[in-house]
Design a protein around this motif. Structure first.
Motif, PDB file in Angstrom:
ATOM      1  N   VAL A  77      22.648  -7.081 -81.692  1.00 64.39           N
ATOM      2  CA  VAL A  77      22.012  -5.787 -81.958  1.00 64.39           C
ATOM      3  C   VAL A  77      22.917  -4.944 -82.845  1.00 64.39           C
ATOM      4  O   VAL A  77      22.436  -4.253 -83.761  1.00 64.39           O
ATOM      5  N   TYR A  80      22.618  -6.103 -86.414  1.00 59.83           N
ATOM      6  CA  TYR A  80      21.346  -5.644 -86.999  1.00 59.83           C
ATOM      7  C   TYR A  80      21.430  -4.160 -87.348  1.00 59.83           C
ATOM      8  O   TYR A  80      21.212  -3.762 -88.504  1.00 59.83           O
ATOM      9  N   ALA A  81      21.773  -3.346 -86.367  1.00 59.21           N
ATOM     10  CA  ALA A  81      21.812  -1.907 -86.615  1.00 59.21           C
ATOM     11  C   ALA A  81      22.918  -1.568 -87.606  1.00 59.21           C
ATOM     12  O   ALA A  81      22.764  -0.662 -88.438  1.00 59.21           O
ATOM     13  N   LEU A  95      18.247   0.411 -93.315  1.00 60.93           N
ATOM     14  CA  LEU A  95      17.643  -0.918 -93.508  1.00 60.93           C
ATOM     15  C   LEU A  95      16.987  -1.089 -94.890  1.00 60.93           C
ATOM     16  O   LEU A  95      16.064  -1.875 -95.047  1.00 60.93           O
ATOM     17  N   TYR A  97      17.564  -2.876 -97.768  1.00 58.16           N
ATOM     18  CA  TYR A  97      18.526  -3.920 -98.151  1.00 58.16           C
ATOM     19  C   TYR A  97      18.821  -3.936 -99.629  1.00 58.16           C
ATOM     20  O   TYR A  97      19.845  -4.460-100.051  1.00 58.16           O
ATOM     21  N   GLN A 109      17.857  -7.826-100.982  1.00 61.35           N
ATOM     22  CA  GLN A 109      16.925  -8.168 -99.916  1.00 61.35           C
ATOM     23  C   GLN A 109      17.335  -9.488 -99.262  1.00 61.35           C
ATOM     24  O   GLN A 109      17.301  -9.618 -98.043  1.00 61.35           O
ATOM     25  N   HIS A 110      17.760 -10.471-100.104  1.00 62.27           N
ATOM     26  CA  HIS A 110      18.176 -11.760 -99.551  1.00 62.27           C
ATOM     27  C   HIS A 110      19.321 -11.590 -98.567  1.00 62.27           C
ATOM     28  O   HIS A 110      19.268 -12.090 -97.450  1.00 62.27           O
ATOM     29  N   ILE A 113      18.248  -9.658 -95.345  1.00 62.76           N
ATOM     30  CA  ILE A 113      17.475 -10.485 -94.414  1.00 62.76           C
ATOM     31  C   ILE A 113      18.385 -11.470 -93.703  1.00 62.76           C
ATOM     32  O   ILE A 113      18.273 -11.688 -92.495  1.00 62.76           O
ATOM     33  N   VAL A 116      20.326  -9.457 -90.907  1.00 63.57           N
ATOM     34  CA  VAL A 116      19.560  -9.047 -89.729  1.00 63.57           C
ATOM     35  C   VAL A 116      19.055 -10.261 -88.956  1.00 63.57           C
ATOM     36  O   VAL A 116      19.041 -10.251 -87.724  1.00 63.57           O
ATOM     37  N   GLU A 117      18.697 -11.350 -89.676  1.00 67.43           N
ATOM     38  CA  GLU A 117      18.263 -12.550 -88.955  1.00 67.43           C
ATOM     39  C   GLU A 117      19.414 -13.119 -88.138  1.00 67.43           C
ATOM     40  O   GLU A 117      19.208 -13.613 -87.024  1.00 67.43           O
ATOM     41  N   GLY A 119      21.761 -11.353 -86.811  1.00 65.77           N
ATOM     42  CA  GLY A 119      21.849 -10.480 -85.638  1.00 65.77           C
ATOM     43  C   GLY A 119      20.828 -10.857 -84.580  1.00 65.77           C
ATOM     44  O   GLY A 119      21.158 -10.992 -83.397  1.00 65.77           O
ATOM     45  N   VAL A 120      19.569 -11.068 -85.023  1.00 66.53           N
ATOM     46  CA  VAL A 120      18.511 -11.452 -84.082  1.00 66.53           C
ATOM     47  C   VAL A 120      18.892 -12.755 -83.384  1.00 66.53           C
ATOM     48  O   VAL A 120      18.808 -12.876 -82.152  1.00 66.53           O
ATOM     49  N   THR A 123      21.680 -12.306 -80.716  1.00 70.98           N
ATOM     50  CA  THR A 123      21.224 -11.656 -79.479  1.00 70.98           C
ATOM     51  C   THR A 123      20.341 -12.582 -78.664  1.00 70.98           C
ATOM     52  O   THR A 123      20.500 -12.693 -77.443  1.00 70.98           O
TER      53      THR A 123
ATOM     54  N   ILE B 134      10.638  -8.785-102.658  1.00 70.51           N
ATOM     55  CA  ILE B 134      11.643  -9.354-101.753  1.00 70.51           C
ATOM     56  C   ILE B 134      12.201 -10.654-102.314  1.00 70.51           C
ATOM     57  O   ILE B 134      13.355 -10.994-102.073  1.00 70.51           O
ATOM     58  N   VAL B 136      11.445 -13.714-101.444  1.00 68.98           N
ATOM     59  CA  VAL B 136      11.630 -14.717-100.413  1.00 68.98           C
ATOM     60  C   VAL B 136      10.322 -15.490-100.293  1.00 68.98           C
ATOM     61  O   VAL B 136       9.279 -14.895-100.073  1.00 68.98           O
ATOM     62  N   ALA B 145      11.477  -9.306 -91.488  1.00 61.99           N
ATOM     63  CA  ALA B 145      12.844  -8.814 -91.587  1.00 61.99           C
ATOM     64  C   ALA B 145      12.973  -7.627 -92.534  1.00 61.99           C
ATOM     65  O   ALA B 145      13.892  -6.835 -92.391  1.00 61.99           O
ATOM     66  N   SER B 146      12.052  -7.511 -93.498  1.00 61.12           N
ATOM     67  CA  SER B 146      12.255  -6.452 -94.487  1.00 61.12           C
ATOM     68  C   SER B 146      11.195  -5.356 -94.404  1.00 61.12           C
ATOM     69  O   SER B 146      11.515  -4.205 -94.116  1.00 61.12           O
ATOM     70  N   LEU B 153      14.051  -4.617 -85.414  1.00 62.31           N
ATOM     71  CA  LEU B 153      15.201  -4.023 -84.729  1.00 62.31           C
ATOM     72  C   LEU B 153      14.810  -3.622 -83.310  1.00 62.31           C
ATOM     73  O   LEU B 153      15.544  -3.869 -82.349  1.00 62.31           O
ATOM     74  N   THR B 156      14.523  -6.716 -81.156  1.00 65.89           N
ATOM     75  CA  THR B 156      15.839  -7.203 -80.767  1.00 65.89           C
ATOM     76  C   THR B 156      16.405  -6.334 -79.644  1.00 65.89           C
ATOM     77  O   THR B 156      17.006  -6.846 -78.693  1.00 65.89           O
ATOM     78  N   VAL B 159      14.773  -7.375 -76.424  1.00 72.02           N
ATOM     79  CA  VAL B 159      15.379  -8.602 -75.893  1.00 72.02           C
ATOM     80  C   VAL B 159      16.719  -8.278 -75.249  1.00 72.02           C
ATOM     81  O   VAL B 159      17.030  -8.730 -74.139  1.00 72.02           O
TER      82      VAL B 159
END
Lengths: 147, 187
Positions: A77, A80-81, A95, A97, A109-110, A113, A116-117, A119-120, A123, B134, B136, B145-146, B153, B156, B159
């Motif tokens: 988390v 991510y934050a 956020l 990016y 953006q790449h 992403i 944050v991914e 981070g997810v 967790t 993006i 992607v 994600a974007s 967030l 997450t 969770v």
């Protein structure tokens, strides 16, 4: 337990590495194929839980101690934050990016992403493994005939 | 045509598994059948081209939750309690709820309908502009994600909160039990 379930132990040993590799694939290839942090996180957790079921809680906690797992739960988390707050330090919205590479927004953006991914994934892995540890730590050791 | 047959077979197996679960009273068998149920659901998600969801269902539904259920059985009892009362009222509730749900689906747009409200407002924007904005290839990832980074967030954080909650409940109990054992040893 050592003398029991030879086939299970051998198959598990060969599977765990593959599952972890697949988890990383799902994590970092999420931009191009189905998957992402949530999926990679649960697959990664499954690898450790499988190892724990077959070899026992003590063995898996030598690889991944409970205190590390508890830190991972919060770390994801924070990553991510933290990505969002980093964007704010760079002078953009939370956020946003694109701020990582203002000249070429989609590059940023790449990377955003990716962060944050990650981070997810951290967790989700942490929570799944932590819940498994909490359950398995309370379960008495059972013999083969107890079921 | 093939897809219809596959869906038909999977749904039939799903219903058979559900009835098998209802008729069992050994909890170990029920948990294993529930795992089979999750795996069949995962296959249905693959048939619907929702591979992301299928991953999660297979790993969490068929894998992790089965392990947690087995752990719970090991802590509690192995068999279900026999029903003491007649089951007519629960059956009635289930039938009425099921009929209500089926009635609710009548108003829903068909599967994959391009004119469904969900497909006319935001989806075309994502599908046409996400490569430019993006860059992607997987649109699901760029939305998750974007475009909807705040939502994710929040997810997450949910969770995280759920994990912390479970940990607090279970570790608190363990602490208390250890204390009880120590008191017994003292006495």
């Amino acid at each position: 337990m050592k003398e029991h379930h030879l086939i299970l132990r051998v198959v598990t040993k060969s599977l765990v590495g593959t599952i972890i590799l697949f988890a990383f694939y799902v994590q970092f290839h999420g931009d191009f194929s189905p998957g992402g942090g949530f999926q990679a996180g649960v697959i990664m957790a499954v690898a450790f839980i499988l190892y724990g079921i077959v070899f026992g809680l003590h063995e898996v906690q030598r690889v991944l101690p409970a205190w590390v797992v508890h830190k991972l739960v919060a770390l994801g988390v924070l990553v991510y934050a933290g990505t969002g707050i980093w964007n704010m330090f760079l002078g953009y919205e939370f956020l946003h990016y694109g701020s990582f590479t203002p000249d070429h927004m989609s590059h940023g953006q790449h990377s955003g992403i990716l962060y944050v991914e990650a981070g997810v994934g951290i967790t989700v892995t942490g929570v799944m493994v932590a819940i498994y540890y909490a359950f398995a730590g309370r379960t008495p050791r059972l013999g083969n005939d107890d079921w | 045509m093939t897809e219809t047959i596959v869906n038909f077979i999977l749904f039939s197996m799903l219903v058979i598994t559900a009835f098998a679960i209802v008729r069992q009273d050994r909890l170990f068998t029920i948990v294993m059948l529930a795992s089979v149920f999750s795996l069949l659901t995962a296959m249905l998600f693959v048939a619907l081209d929702a591979v992301d969801v299928a991953f999660t269902e297979a790993a969490v539904g068929a894998g992790i939750s089965t392990v947690l259920m087995l752990g719970t059985i090991a802590l509690t009892s192995r068999g279900a309690k026999p029903a003491s009362r007649p089951q007519t009222l629960p059956l009635l509730v289930v039938l009425v709820t099921g009929a209500g749900l089926v009635y609710g689906t009548l108003d829903m747009p068909n599967f994959g309908d391009p004119n469904a409200p969900a497909n006319v407002h935001l989806s075309p924007h994502y599908l046409t502009n996400s490569i430019e904005e993006i860059d992607v290839p997987n649109v699901v990832t760029s939305i998750l994600a974007s475009y909807r980074g705040f939502d994710t967030l929040g997810e997450t954080a949910v969770v995280f909160a759920a994990g912390i909650g479970v940990l607090m409940i279970l570790s608190g109990l363990r602490h208390r039990r250890r204390k009880d054992e120590e008191e017994e040893e003292d006495a």
